[in-house]
Each structure stands twice: as C-alpha cells, then as structure tokens.
Design an enzyme around this catalytic site. Structure first.
Site, PDB file in Angstrom:
ATOM      1  N   GLY A  13     102.648 -65.251  -6.766  1.00 40.72           N
ATOM      2  CA  GLY A  13     102.845 -66.509  -6.051  1.00 40.72           C
ATOM      3  C   GLY A  13     103.693 -67.483  -6.836  1.00 40.72           C
ATOM      4  CE1 TYR A 155      93.663 -73.056   2.146  1.00 40.25           C
ATOM      5  CE2 TYR A 155      92.116 -74.879   1.915  1.00 40.25           C
ATOM      6  CZ  TYR A 155      93.170 -74.126   1.423  1.00 40.25           C
ATOM      7  OH  TYR A 155      93.721 -74.444   0.211  1.00 40.25           O
TER       8      TYR A 155
END
Length: 263
Positions: A13, A155
């Site tokens: 990432g 989430y």
C-alpha cells in the site's frame, strides 16, 4: 533505538497516503524498503522519492486481495535480501452508506481489501517471520474499531475484526519472536478521506472531535509505525495503538477558554 539500518521491510500500500509515508519514514531510518501496491505509477513515485533522499527501495506491483501475489512479494524480498524484518499492510477502502442500503457487491469490495487483504499480509509475513525467528508486522486499523458513526457498519466491522486478529496472531507468533501490532488512526488527510474533506462543514466537524483541533498528516502516522518496527518497541506486542489526536478517549471539549488551566 529507532534506527533501522539494514533492516528489510515490505510495505503493501506504498503508493500513497499512510502507506507512502510509512515507506519513506522506514527508509529515512535506514531500512531497505520493498514498496508494493496495485498502483504501479504511485509506487514508483514513492521509490523515486526514497532514492532521491539517499535511501534504498524497490517497487513491486501487488493486489493485496490475491494471496498468491502477496506470498510471491514476500518470497521475492527474502530471495533478494535474505530475510524479512518488517511487514506493513495499509490498504483500505470505505463505502459510506447505511447497512440496509449496502449491496452484496459493496460488502465484498470493502471486506476483500480490509479483511481479506490484511489477512494475506498477516499470514504471508507471519509464516516467513516465524521460520526466521523474529520480525515485526504492522497493519492499519482505525478509530472506527471503537468509535460509532452511522454509515460505517461494514468499514468499522472490518477494522474492529482486524484489531482482534492482531491480538490473537500476536499470541500465536510471540513464542517465535514475532511481534504483531496495529495502528488505529483518527482523521488523516488521504485519498480515502477526500469525500469528507470536500465538505468544509463535514471536515471541520471531524477536526473539532480531535483534542488538537485538526486532521493528521500521513507522516504523523508514519512515526508510530517506525516505533513499532524498531527496537524501541521490542516489548510491544498485540497492541492497537490509537493515533487519533485524542478522538476516542476524550468525550468532551471545553467551550470556554477561561475554564482551561494555564500551563
């Protein structure tokens, strides 16, 4: 104690935001950093920034949702450098809407990155580090693992699950000398939070929830990651480190400055 000279790190990432900041910070402390992301252009820019500053880094393309790609990434690092000392997983996505409006595709999109992707990082790095007898794994949770906000059911659920995964894996791998920790950021100025920051009122409301009265910069999350990766944190394991400016643990703000004691 924060020096990471010659440590071998892989940051999944690393193309932008928190992941990019962590990759750069690890390199600044001397680590050799494998920068990986599905965004090839972004990850190459991260590597270029590290090299321009005198650091050592290499770019790789990886889709965190595909276990074979994550495993191959870590295997290449070990083949090239002989070991894997630090593994960081930062990818995360969010689709904000009430649970009853969530589609199956929405659910799959969020959980595939936040949970499945993080699982791939934890498992892949854990297998290597357990065999070599040491290492530090760091993943990104969120204040949403504890704070409640409408529209965040899935989430928040993934980030809370990830926090517990870290604790259990730390217990499993601790005897092998492997530390597993998570960072739970508050509001950070990244691409993920653009929908919030595009509204001045919404962005200000978030800032006012924080004791320091502002959003974090990605580099302010990178410092704690360096700490967790370093010898300064050799006795820190199974922790979720909240880096939120005081959001989660502060329930109220003073409205009257006269009520605040002077230093």
């Amino acid at each position: 104690m924060l020096e990471l000279t010659d440590r071998v790190a892989a940051v999944v990432g690393a193309a932008s935001g928190i992941g990019q900041a962590i990759a750069i910070a690890l390199a600044e402390q001397g680590a050799v950093v494998e920068c990986a992301d599905v965004d090839t252009t972004g990850v190459e820019e991260t590597v270029a920034a590290i090299v321009a500053a005198g650091g050592t880094a290499k770019a790789s393309t990886v889709d965190v949702r595909v276990s074979a790609e994550v495993d191959d990434l870590f295997a290449r690092v070990v083949a090239d450098r002989g070991r894997l000392d630090i593994a960081v997983g930062t990818p995360g996505i969010n689709i904000r809407k009430p649970l009853i409006d969530y589609t199956d595709d929405d659910y799959t999109a969020v959980t595939d990155v936040n949970l499945r992707g993080s699982f791939h990082v934890l498992r892949g790095a854990g297998r290597i580090m357990a065999k070599q007898g040491g290492g530090s794994i760091i993943v990104i949770s969120s204040i949403s693992s504890r704070a409640v906000e409408p529209g965040q059911v899935i989430y928040a659920g993934t980030k809370a699950a990830l926090a517990q995964m870290v604790r259990v894996l730390a217990a499993e791998l601790g005897p092998a000398g492997v530390r597993v920790n998570a960072i739970a950021p508050g509001p950070v100025e990244t691409a993920l939070t653009v929908p919030i920051r595009s509204s001045a009122a919404w962005a200000d409301a978030y800032a006012q929830k924080v004791a320091v009265g502002r959003w974090a910069r990605p580099a302010e999350i990178a410092g704690p990651a360096v700490f967790l990766a370093s010898d300064a944190a050799t006795y820190v394991n199974g922790e979720v480190l909240f880096v939120d400016g005081g959001w989660v643990d502060l329930d109220a703000q003073f409205a009257d400055e006269s009520a605040v004691g002077s230093p």
